[in-house]
Design a protein around this motif. Structure first.
Motif, short mmCIF file in Angstrom:
data_model
loop_
_atom_site.label_atom_id
_atom_site.label_comp_id
_atom_site.label_asym_id
_atom_site.label_seq_id
_atom_site.Cartn_x
_atom_site.Cartn_y
_atom_site.Cartn_z
N SER A 170 0.82 -1.20 0.00
CA SER A 170 0.00 0.00 0.00
C SER A 170 0.86 1.26 0.00
N ALA A 171 1.96 1.22 0.73
CA ALA A 171 2.85 2.38 0.78
C ALA A 171 3.44 2.67 -0.60
N ILE A 172 3.86 1.63 -1.30
CA ILE A 172 4.44 1.82 -2.63
C ILE A 172 3.39 2.38 -3.60
N TYR A 173 2.19 1.83 -3.53
CA TYR A 173 1.11 2.34 -4.38
C TYR A 173 0.84 3.81 -4.08
N ALA A 174 0.81 4.16 -2.79
CA ALA A 174 0.57 5.55 -2.39
C ALA A 174 1.69 6.47 -2.86
N MET A 175 2.90 5.97 -2.88
CA MET A 175 4.02 6.77 -3.40
C MET A 175 3.76 7.17 -4.84
N GLY A 176 3.22 6.25 -5.62
CA GLY A 176 2.87 6.57 -7.00
C GLY A 176 1.77 7.61 -7.08
N ARG A 177 0.78 7.47 -6.22
CA ARG A 177 -0.35 8.40 -6.23
C ARG A 177 0.06 9.81 -5.80
N SER A 178 1.19 9.93 -5.10
CA SER A 178 1.62 11.24 -4.64
C SER A 178 2.10 12.14 -5.78
N SER A 179 2.47 11.52 -6.91
CA SER A 179 3.05 12.26 -8.05
C SER A 179 4.34 12.98 -7.67
N ASP A 180 5.01 12.51 -6.63
CA ASP A 180 6.24 13.12 -6.14
C ASP A 180 7.42 12.24 -6.54
N SER A 181 8.29 12.78 -7.40
CA SER A 181 9.39 11.98 -7.95
C SER A 181 10.44 11.62 -6.91
N HIS A 182 10.39 12.22 -5.71
CA HIS A 182 11.41 11.88 -4.72
C HIS A 182 11.25 10.43 -4.22
N TRP A 183 10.09 9.82 -4.51
CA TRP A 183 9.88 8.41 -4.16
C TRP A 183 10.45 7.47 -5.22
N LEU A 184 10.89 7.99 -6.35
CA LEU A 184 11.28 7.15 -7.47
C LEU A 184 12.40 6.15 -7.13
N PRO A 185 13.44 6.54 -6.39
CA PRO A 185 14.47 5.54 -6.08
C PRO A 185 13.93 4.32 -5.32
N ILE A 186 13.03 4.55 -4.38
CA ILE A 186 12.43 3.43 -3.65
C ILE A 186 11.60 2.56 -4.58
N VAL A 187 10.76 3.21 -5.37
CA VAL A 187 9.88 2.46 -6.27
C VAL A 187 10.68 1.63 -7.26
N LEU A 188 11.73 2.22 -7.82
CA LEU A 188 12.54 1.48 -8.79
C LEU A 188 13.27 0.32 -8.15
N ARG A 189 13.69 0.49 -6.91
CA ARG A 189 14.35 -0.62 -6.21
C ARG A 189 13.39 -1.80 -6.06
N GLU A 190 12.13 -1.49 -5.81
CA GLU A 190 11.15 -2.55 -5.57
C GLU A 190 10.66 -3.23 -6.86
N VAL A 191 11.01 -2.67 -7.99
CA VAL A 191 10.70 -3.33 -9.27
C VAL A 191 11.36 -4.71 -9.32
N ASN A 192 12.46 -4.86 -8.60
CA ASN A 192 13.20 -6.13 -8.60
C ASN A 192 12.98 -6.93 -7.31
N ALA A 193 11.93 -6.62 -6.57
CA ALA A 193 11.67 -7.31 -5.31
C ALA A 193 11.38 -8.80 -5.54
N VAL A 194 11.64 -9.60 -4.54
CA VAL A 194 11.37 -11.04 -4.63
C VAL A 194 9.87 -11.30 -4.68
N ASP A 195 9.12 -10.55 -3.90
CA ASP A 195 7.67 -10.74 -3.81
C ASP A 195 6.98 -10.16 -5.05
N PRO A 196 6.26 -10.99 -5.81
CA PRO A 196 5.59 -10.47 -7.02
C PRO A 196 4.55 -9.39 -6.71
N ALA A 197 3.94 -9.46 -5.52
CA ALA A 197 2.96 -8.43 -5.16
C ALA A 197 3.63 -7.06 -5.02
N ILE A 198 4.87 -7.04 -4.53
CA ILE A 198 5.62 -5.79 -4.42
C ILE A 198 6.01 -5.31 -5.81
#
Length: 305
Positions: free
Chosen positions: A193-221
């Motif tokens: 939910s936090a990652i989804y909310a980061m996207g909804r914020s439209s704030d690019s300062h979350w981009l490093p976190i979001v991009l890191r999680e693109v490679n997460a082990v958990d498919p839901a992440i």
């Protein structure tokens, strides 16, 4: 058949609900609403559930149908499943008149499912606030109600998650702290939910976190990270999102296709065309629809320039 007669017919649970008949419940007038409420009382609980579920499904299939008057009338239904369906059905409604009832449900409804649905539906108004389409007093009410739900120690975690997803649109310092705390949670669903909310914020300062999680082990992440990249709309993320087209999880693949459609640009179009060629039915459909929407946005009048 008149509306009165149709609702009376609906109360007979020995006959199946005909979807063609349900179209009569679209775009009700004020007088129709009064009649609907009067006769709806005579419809049994199970039939009310069945009708509301069918209306929600119909409106998802045809956005021109407007069952909002029926949904509003059912927000105080004695059956929690009816209240939940009615609340979810209002997700596309931008009428500020439903803000107060939704806030009331989020705060006081005894059903977790209804409170969760209220948080989800209030996200529509959070988006409107972000776009400058909501009066400041309504913006304050929506934000404060979502923050109150997040802060209630006794609140169910699913309600808090949905409130966090919705409140991300407001993007204040306080809310950034809430998103970071949720992201650092040991609860995987809360992190999603936090990652989804980061996207909804439209704030690019979350981009490093979001991009890191693109490679997460958990498919839901990975799924939520793809969604968030699409919402943030940064073209620099296209290579990472395009790589998810080959993900082992089909839902992640489809999320990546939708994200590419949201981001747009020549690289995204190439990746989507590739997805159409290599994907199975679900990916092909998602990629084709994203590509179609992207091309329409670029040339809405069809001039083909």
């Amino acid at each position: 058949m008149t509306l009165d007669a149709y609702i009376t017919e609906l109360s007979d649970e020995s006959t199946p609900v005909k979807r063609s008949g349900l179209l009569q419940l679209s775009s009700l007038t004020r007088d129709d609403v009064r009649d609907f409420r009067h006769h709806w009382r005579g419809v049994g609980r199970q039939r009310r559930r069945e009708v509301l579920a069918a209306l929600v499904e119909l409106s998802e299939d045809n956005l021109e149908l407007d069952f909002s008057a029926v949904y509003r009338s059912c927000l105080s239904d004695e059956c929690e499943m009816v209240r939940e369906q009615a609340t979810r059905g209002l997700i596309e409604t931008d009428d500020r008149a439903i803000i107060r009832p939704l806030i009331g449900l989020l705060k006081d409804d005894p059903s977790v499912k209804v409170r969760e649905a209220a948080a989800i539906t209030l996200s529509q108004f959070a988006d409107m606030a972000q776009q400058g389409k909501l009066m400041s007093r309504d913006e304050d009410r929506v934000r404060d109600a979502l923050l109150a739900a997040i802060g209630r120690s006794e609140e169910d975690v699913d309600v808090q998650r949905r409130a966090i997803e919705a409140v991300g649109s407001f993007n204040t310092t306080q809310i950034s702290g809430i998103l970071r705390a949720a992201y650092e949670s040991d609860d995987s669903a809360m992190r999603q939910s936090a990652i989804y909310a980061m996207g909804r914020s439209s704030d690019s300062h979350w981009l490093p976190i979001v991009l890191r999680e693109v490679n997460a082990v958990d498919p839901a992440i990975r799924y939520e990270a793809a969604n968030a990249c699409g919402l943030l709309g940064d073209e620099s993320t296209i290579p990472q999102i395009a790589a998810l087209i080959g993900d082992e999880d089909i839902e992640v693949q489809c999320a990546a296709a939708i994200a590419l459609g949201n981001i747009g640009g020549p690289m995204a179009k190439r990746a989507l065309r590739h997805a159409v060629e290599i994907g199975d039915d679900a990916l092909t459909e998602a990629a084709a629809e994203a590509l179609e929407n992207l091309e329409f946005d670029e040339d809405p009048l069809g001039f083909g320039f």
